[in-house]
Design a protein around this motif. Structure first.
Motif, PDB file in Angstrom:
ATOM      1  N   ARG A 150      14.229  11.986   4.903  1.00 39.64           N
ATOM      2  CA  ARG A 150      14.706  10.785   5.580  1.00 39.64           C
ATOM      3  C   ARG A 150      14.808  11.003   7.068  1.00 39.64           C
ATOM      4  O   ARG A 150      14.463  10.138   7.876  1.00 39.64           O
ATOM      5  CB  ARG A 150      16.075  10.416   5.041  1.00 39.64           C
TER       6      ARG A 150
ATOM      7  N   GLN B 276      13.472   4.248  -1.131  1.00 40.42           N
ATOM      8  CA  GLN B 276      13.874   5.297  -0.211  1.00 40.42           C
ATOM      9  C   GLN B 276      14.390   4.701   1.085  1.00 40.42           C
ATOM     10  O   GLN B 276      15.440   5.061   1.583  1.00 40.42           O
ATOM     11  CB  GLN B 276      12.639   6.148   0.054  1.00 40.42           C
TER      12      GLN B 276
ATOM     13  N   TYR C 264       4.807  15.213   5.743  1.00 35.76           N
ATOM     14  CA  TYR C 264       5.916  16.159   5.575  1.00 35.76           C
ATOM     15  C   TYR C 264       5.272  17.498   5.247  1.00 35.76           C
ATOM     16  O   TYR C 264       4.388  17.559   4.396  1.00 35.76           O
ATOM     17  CB  TYR C 264       6.797  15.834   4.383  1.00 35.76           C
TER      18      TYR C 264
ATOM     19  N   MET D  46       6.736   9.763  -1.374  1.00 38.36           N
ATOM     20  CA  MET D  46       5.930  10.949  -1.179  1.00 38.36           C
ATOM     21  C   MET D  46       5.060  11.173  -2.398  1.00 38.36           C
ATOM     22  O   MET D  46       5.396  10.808  -3.505  1.00 38.36           O
ATOM     23  CB  MET D  46       6.843  12.127  -0.853  1.00 38.36           C
TER      24      MET D  46
ATOM     25  N   ARG E 264      24.212   8.163   0.821  1.00 39.57           N
ATOM     26  CA  ARG E 264      23.013   7.455   0.388  1.00 39.57           C
ATOM     27  C   ARG E 264      23.380   6.217  -0.421  1.00 39.57           C
ATOM     28  O   ARG E 264      22.740   5.180  -0.337  1.00 39.57           O
ATOM     29  CB  ARG E 264      22.179   8.413  -0.465  1.00 39.57           C
TER      30      ARG E 264
ATOM     31  N   ASP F 133      11.460  10.728   8.473  1.00 39.39           N
ATOM     32  CA  ASP F 133      11.013   9.343   8.624  1.00 39.39           C
ATOM     33  C   ASP F 133      11.481   8.751   9.948  1.00 39.39           C
ATOM     34  O   ASP F 133      10.760   8.010  10.609  1.00 39.39           O
ATOM     35  CB  ASP F 133      11.543   8.486   7.466  1.00 39.39           C
TER      36      ASP F 133
ATOM     37  N   GLN G 114       4.587   3.421   4.990  1.00 45.46           N
ATOM     38  CA  GLN G 114       4.542   4.830   4.606  1.00 45.46           C
ATOM     39  C   GLN G 114       5.708   5.252   3.733  1.00 45.46           C
ATOM     40  O   GLN G 114       5.659   6.249   3.058  1.00 45.46           O
ATOM     41  CB  GLN G 114       4.504   5.721   5.841  1.00 45.46           C
ATOM     42  N   THR G 115       6.787   4.467   3.747  1.00 46.05           N
ATOM     43  CA  THR G 115       7.928   4.880   2.944  1.00 46.05           C
ATOM     44  C   THR G 115       8.020   4.035   1.690  1.00 46.05           C
ATOM     45  O   THR G 115       7.572   2.900   1.676  1.00 46.05           O
ATOM     46  CB  THR G 115       9.234   4.697   3.736  1.00 46.05           C
TER      47      THR G 115
ATOM     48  N   GLU H 155      17.792   2.849   0.884  1.00 39.43           N
ATOM     49  CA  GLU H 155      18.969   3.692   0.863  1.00 39.43           C
ATOM     50  C   GLU H 155      19.236   4.270   2.236  1.00 39.43           C
ATOM     51  O   GLU H 155      20.359   4.487   2.642  1.00 39.43           O
ATOM     52  CB  GLU H 155      18.750   4.830  -0.140  1.00 39.43           C
ATOM     53  N   PHE H 156      18.161   4.508   2.918  1.00 36.55           N
ATOM     54  CA  PHE H 156      18.274   5.210   4.176  1.00 36.55           C
ATOM     55  C   PHE H 156      18.857   4.340   5.267  1.00 36.55           C
ATOM     56  O   PHE H 156      19.752   4.730   6.000  1.00 36.55           O
ATOM     57  CB  PHE H 156      16.871   5.664   4.555  1.00 36.55           C
ATOM     58  N   GLU H 157      18.355   3.151   5.365  1.00 35.71           N
ATOM     59  CA  GLU H 157      18.669   2.331   6.518  1.00 35.71           C
ATOM     60  C   GLU H 157      20.031   1.699   6.338  1.00 35.71           C
ATOM     61  O   GLU H 157      20.155   0.495   6.178  1.00 35.71           O
ATOM     62  CB  GLU H 157      17.606   1.251   6.683  1.00 35.71           C
TER      63      GLU H 157
ATOM     64  N   PRO I 184       8.394  -0.016   6.645  1.00 37.87           N
ATOM     65  CA  PRO I 184       7.016   0.374   6.939  1.00 37.87           C
ATOM     66  C   PRO I 184       6.299   0.839   5.677  1.00 37.87           C
ATOM     67  O   PRO I 184       6.935   1.261   4.711  1.00 37.87           O
ATOM     68  CB  PRO I 184       7.177   1.523   7.931  1.00 37.87           C
TER      69      PRO I 184
END
Lengths: 779, 149
Positions: free
Chosen positions: B60, A531, B84, A1, A309, B63, A526-527, A534-536, A524
């Motif tokens: 998250r 980030q 966001y 971001m 996370r 997303d 955009q991320t 950790e998310f997936e 992708p």
């Protein structure tokens, strides 16, 4: 971001951060603890509060440095896990979480005490419910708070500010009027200094509130200034208040009266503020306990999130509710444990002490973390606030020792303890207290969790090694071994691909050849990379599973294996980078067997890798039937430039398999040769012989098969069905063609339901001029 | 002729189901208009108190929702942007963002929900329709059965 987004997400100024911390700190503690503290240590409990404040101030300094260096949700847990690794991460994560639930239960019982016996003096139906009533009131309120946070009922910052400022006003009034009334202290220290020290542990629960500021560090505006200020202010203010409240309480009422009071502050206030003052204190206490418990429940959910996370905890718990947008599972879990703790009657003092215990363990490790991070100095760590150099390393060292001293003091009693295990009689010099026992069990739980769950899954690695030896480690020696890069993505094909790669590696060098299994998680654009990684959780878990089983497979095949787990924007270019870095000799990829999408020919990853890799490239379509890369192997013996490479691959597979046969097949058209009178079959045999020589396999035993037919392609397709594995060399020579390997190999790959191996060598790299230029520019 | 309302639409999406329903409903309209779709997810802030979930956790989650939007519009030849948004009042935040991002319309499908839930968690649909000074387009939820009123 982006930076501006980040600013929008931050809506806590100094005042808000301060009131959040203060709200949790003066919450239940100031209204409930005076009775417990006075009973234990008399007026000298003032000293206990003061010492607790000092211990917290040291922790707040260290925590401020960490929180401004890495403003992430999760607070102390996050920093400890990052710096000391998942072993300590598990201890602190579970420690903080259990500490917060014990604290919530403590606040709720305090709420019950003020609501029923307290308000009962004024409101008829609340009176006379006894202990059971207190428990029920605590349960109802805890359930209500859980519900409020589950359903995401709106609370506003202004309400929070009003509550906290009201509380501060009430306490200031209490202190001023109390001083004027002239309190007289009796015997200052009736039970001795060791008790005063142990009482530090009891009252420390009240100081865990400033942690809430750290757990929401990412929400604070201008954190480099506001975060340390808010933390220090929210430690200093209540410390002074507590010392004052203890002074007035013990100076106004006798120790016995205080000790037996459920609502000590209100009882004291009655003496000099009258019933109205007492009522005000009771209402304040009810508000305060609720606000403390609320903050604790939300903080506990943040700890859960941070643990998920880092994959120390299942991310299932951290799902955000589709409608309410709250971490409802984490909140429910915290709520349920809080209810259980209230219901089983642990006792308000013990609840407070266990919460203190867990946070003292946490802060001891936080101090260690500051030292480790300063020494290891990772790139991401750039604290805006640093412990002033004159106080470093005094603050972390003294702070850690202070935490340990209080822990020790509250965990054991200095009474010999006889332990008989059957015939063995053990006498320990000290006796563990219930708190010491419960706390030790909870720490042990964290350790057990690490070994049983977190160790294999956790993402973070400890920085302790780098703190001890900060020099960069030497790059591993990359000799001239034969290296085969194998991108793996599918657990079903992984085994076969690795086996075929190993066959190729073994053929070149028995001892030093190496297979490099690569898996790329594509994210992708955009991320940010970190980030998304950790998310997936599922994708990372899958990646680890894939690479773990690659290791098992390699051990079975007796081949050296490296694994590379990579997160990147584009799998194709990542794989090309790996080939370049590893100076690979061969890349072997799997293919699903479908082509001609709009944008790419064989696949978005395959096209660039095969098209641009400077080494041998092999594409394998695993067959639905027959043995894969083994059994009866056939090579299409054409005259194409890469037919010898295909033959070499085939010979490698044969050499590695136990029971495989090799056939070289050539198809000739029935027309007579214009140059000589040789028959089509003779011509075919000659091509095959020449190919065997070019491939260097003339000494191997192989069969030959020559078919004579008009339709070469159809004949090949028919013939292929009789074999387990078919090897085809690339046919394309120009760079402009729409095909990657050429239309014949690709048609065979698509149509034949056996295993099809398409091979091309390095001698003619299939790069276009433009691509070659681009590559030159990239390097 | 006035410019198409679908030239540059801001599409508030609150969860993955919402994202799926909204993109399904939206796709045919933007296909013909050939405009830009800005998928936006509001991360509610408590404005001074502790938020219910950490901002990072909400981002998250956002997303995941954006991924559904991107998938839903993958076969449509238009540009998809994601944003966001942060604010205490969801409807107000969306309207402000629509101005900032130069949106031609705010497009969504109604989310349903009982009166009781709307009282607890706010009724964004009504607020958007009442408060917006930018055209608001409410598309029917083609999935059906999502609304329970």
């Amino acid at each position: 971001m982006s930076g501006s987004d980040q600013e929008l997400a931050r809506d806590l100024g100094f005042l808000e951060a301060y009131t959040i911390g203060l709200g949790t700190m003066i919450g239940a503690g100031i209204f409930v603890l005076p009775s417990i503290a006075a009973e234990q240590a008399g007026p000298a409990s003032m000293v206990s509060f003061f010492v607790g404040g000092i211990v917290s101030l040291l922790a707040a300094l260290s925590l401020s440095e960490l929180a401004t260096g890495m403003p992430k949700a999760g607070g102390s847990y996050y920093y400890v896990n990052r710096a000391l690794g998942p072993f300590f991460g598990s201890i602190v994560g579970w420690g903080m979480w259990s500490g917060l639930t014990f604290a919530s239960a403590f606040y709720m019982i305090g709420f019950g005490q003020y609501l029923l016996p307290g308000l009962g003096q004024y409101v008829g139906f609340l009176a006379g419910w006894g202990e059971l009533g207190i428990t029920v009131a605590a349960l109802v309120m805890a359930a209500l708070l859980t519900g409020v946070n589950y359903y995401g009922v709106k609370e506003t910052g202004s309400l929070q500010n009003v509550i906290v400022l009201t509380l501060v006003g009430l306490i200031v009034a209490f202190l001023s009027l109390g001083f004027i009334s002239g309190p007289t202290i009796g015997e200052f220290n009736p039970n001795g200094w060791p008790t005063v020290a142990a009482t530090v542990g009891t009252v420390y629960v009240t100081f865990i509130g400033f942690e809430v500021i750290a757990t929401s560090a990412e929400e604070i505006k201008n954190p480099s200034r506001n975060l340390p200020l808010a933390m220090i202010a929210s430690v200093v203010t209540p410390t002074l208040m507590y010392v004052g409240v203890m002074f007035i309480s013990t100076g106004t009422l006798s120790i016995e009266t205080l000790a037996n009071s459920d609502i000590p502050v209100a009882d004291v206030a009655t003496e000099f503020m009258g019933p109205i003052g007492a009522l005000a204190m009771i209402v304040g206490a009810v508000l305060a306990t609720v606000s403390s418990a609320n903050a604790s429940i939300l903080s506990a959910a943040r700890v859960n999130f941070a643990m998920g996370r880092d994959r120390i905890l299942v991310n299932w718990l951290n799902e955000v509710h589709e409608r309410f947008r709250t971490p409802y599972r984490a909140i429910t879990a915290t709520g349920i444990i809080t209810l259980v703790l209230i219901a089983i009657g642990v006792g308000i003092g013990t609840l407070a002490e266990v919460a203190s215990f867990m946070y003292l363990v946490t802060y001891a490790l936080v101090h260690v973390t500051v030292v480790v991070l300063r020494r290891a100095d990772p790139e991401a760590y750039d604290p805006a606030f640093q412990i002033p150099s004159i106080l470093y390393p005094i603050v972390p060292v003294v702070g850690m020792l202070a935490c340990l001293a209080v822990l020790f003091q509250m965990s054991v009693e200095f009474v010999p303890f006889a332990l008989s295990l059957g015939p063995v009689e053990l006498t320990l010099p000290v006796t563990p207290t219930p708190v010491g026992a419960i706390g030790t069990v909870l720490v042990a739980f964290g350790i057990g969790w690490y070994y049983l769950y977190a160790r294999d899954r956790a993402l973070s690695e400890s920085l302790v090694g780098e703190a001890i030896a900060p020099e960069p480690t030497a790059v591993a020696n990359s000799g001239d071994h034969y290296r085969v890069v194998v991108p793996v993505a599918n657990p079903e094909t992984e085994q076969d691909l690795l086996r075929m790669a190993a066959a190729s590696a073994h053929a070149h060098e028995d001892e030093n050849a190496e297979v490099i299994a690569v898996n790329v998680i594509e994210v992708p654009r955009q991320t940010s990379l970190s980030q998304d990684l950790e998310f997936e959780e599922e994708r990372v878990e899958r990646q680890q599973k894939l690479l773990n089983s690659a290791r098992d497979i390699a051990a079975d095949l007796d081949i050296g294996l490296q694994t590379r787990a990579i997160v990147g924007r584009d799998a194709g270019s990542v794989i090309l980078d790996v080939i370049e870095e590893e100076n690979a000799d061969h890349v072997l990829l799997g293919w699903q067997g479908t082509r001609s999408r709009r944008e790419h020919v064989l696949g978005s990853t395959i096209d660039p890798v095969v098209g641009r890799a400077s080494c041998d490239a092999t594409l394998v379509k695993l067959g639905a039937e027959g043995e894969r890369g083994a059994g009866d192997i056939m090579v299409l013996a054409g005259e194409g430039p890469h037919a010898p490479v295909a033959a070499r691959r085939a010979s490698e597979f044969v050499a590695a398999a136990d029971d495989a046969s090799l056939t070289l097949l050539n198809v000739q058209s029935p027309e007579a040769d214009s140059e000589g009178g040789s028959s089509p079959t003779e011509r075919g045999e000659a091509v095959i012989e020449e190919l065997a020589e070019r491939a260097g396999i003339q000494d191997m035993s192989y069969e030959t098969e020559v078919r004579v037919a008009e339709d070469t392609e159809q004949t090949i397709l028919d013939a292929a069905a009789g074999y387990d594995t078919v090897c085809v060399g690339a046919t394309r020579s120009g760079a402009i063609s729409q095909a990657v390997f050429g239309s014949l190999p690709e048609t065979v790959g698509e149509e034949v339901d056996r295993t099809v191996v398409m091979a091309r060598g390095p001698e003619e790299s299939a790069m276009s001029v433009r691509e070659a230029l681009l590559r030159r520019l990239e390097v | 002729m006035p410019e198409s309302l679908f030239r540059r639409v801001i599409v508030p999406v609150s969860n993955t189901d919402d994202a799926e329903a909204t993109t399904d409903a939206l796709a045919p309209y933007v296909t013909s208009a050939g405009g830009v779709v800005i998928a936006a997810h509001v991360i509610e802030k408590a404005g001074g108190a502790l938020d219910k979930a950490s901002v990072e956790q909400r981002e998250r989650s956002a997303d995941e929702i954006f991924e559904v939007v991107a998938d839903g519009l993958a076969n449509v030849d238009i540009e998809v942007e994601t944003e966001y948004l942060y604010g205490t009042d969801v409807a107000e935040t969306i309207i402000d963002a629509a101005h900032d991002l130069d949106a031609s319309a705010i497009v969504f499908t109604p989310r349903g929900g009982s009166r009781w839930l709307k009282l607890l968690t706010g009724d964004v649909t009504t607020d958007l329709v009442n408060e917006s000074d930018i055209p608001v387009i409410v598309l029917p939820d083609t999935h059906g059965g999502e609304t329970d009123e």
